[in-house]
Design an enzyme around this catalytic site. Sequence first.
Site, PDB file in Angstrom:
ATOM      1  CG  ASP A 145       2.121 -79.999 102.810  1.00  9.31           C
ATOM      2  OD1 ASP A 145       2.602 -79.237 101.991  1.00  9.31           O
ATOM      3  OD2 ASP A 145       1.862 -81.133 103.167  1.00  9.31           O
ATOM      4  CG  ASP A 197      -0.086 -81.110  97.179  1.00 10.02           C
ATOM      5  OD1 ASP A 197      -1.279 -80.899  96.565  1.00 10.02           O
ATOM      6  OD2 ASP A 197       0.763 -80.477  96.882  1.00 10.02           O
TER       7      ASP A 197
END
Length: 216
Positions: free
Chosen positions: A12, A14
């Site tokens: 991922d 952020d």
Amino acid sequence: MLSVPMKAVLLDRDGVINALVYHEDAGVIDAPLKRSQFKLFPRVPEAIRLLNDMGLKTAIVSNQPGIAKGRLKPTIFKAFERKMLSEILSEGGHIDRVFYCLHHPEAKVRKFRQRCRCRKPEIGLLELAAAELHVSLEQCYMIGDGIPDLLAGSRAGCRTIFVGRWKCEICQFTEAPHVRPAYVAKDLWEAAQFIRSEMTGSGPVTSSPNCLLAQA
Ligand SMILES: [Mg+2]
Ligand SMILES: [Zn+2]
């Protein structure tokens, strides 16, 4: 040791690669929207290099609805990617591929308004990444800081790692068997250490002891 040889790490973005930002106008903690807000966490480039050195492929799999919501300019979005990749490269690491879901079911921008199969916790983006990296999903770690990352990873058959410091707020949710990660790490560097210990069988790495789940 692991029953399946691991080949890749899906990340991922952020909250794992770069810090989240508090947006006062909307009152939310979310992805950066301005150039000055995009900051890599400490030791992220080194962690990526460590994964590269272990022979693991790396890909970003990220929900990015900011453009769809009319909150993020596409040029700035591209600038974030350039900054991320170049800061990693400057430490000798590299990300093999980057995949985004740009959709949102309530998007303001019409072309991105859809209920897609790539927005995590759906697994379309993870499937795409695995296909393009020529690995199977069971051979992938999925590292994320949110429940959708853990859900998508676990639905896809990946080995999931939770990264974050908000463990206490989120613990109650991660305890459910269908989202429970293999490991909880305080940052990507610690997650990379865990992967190395699993892959080399070099003994357990202890989690940061800032919550019960981490100590489990
Ligand atoms: Mg995240
Ligand atoms: Zn999508």
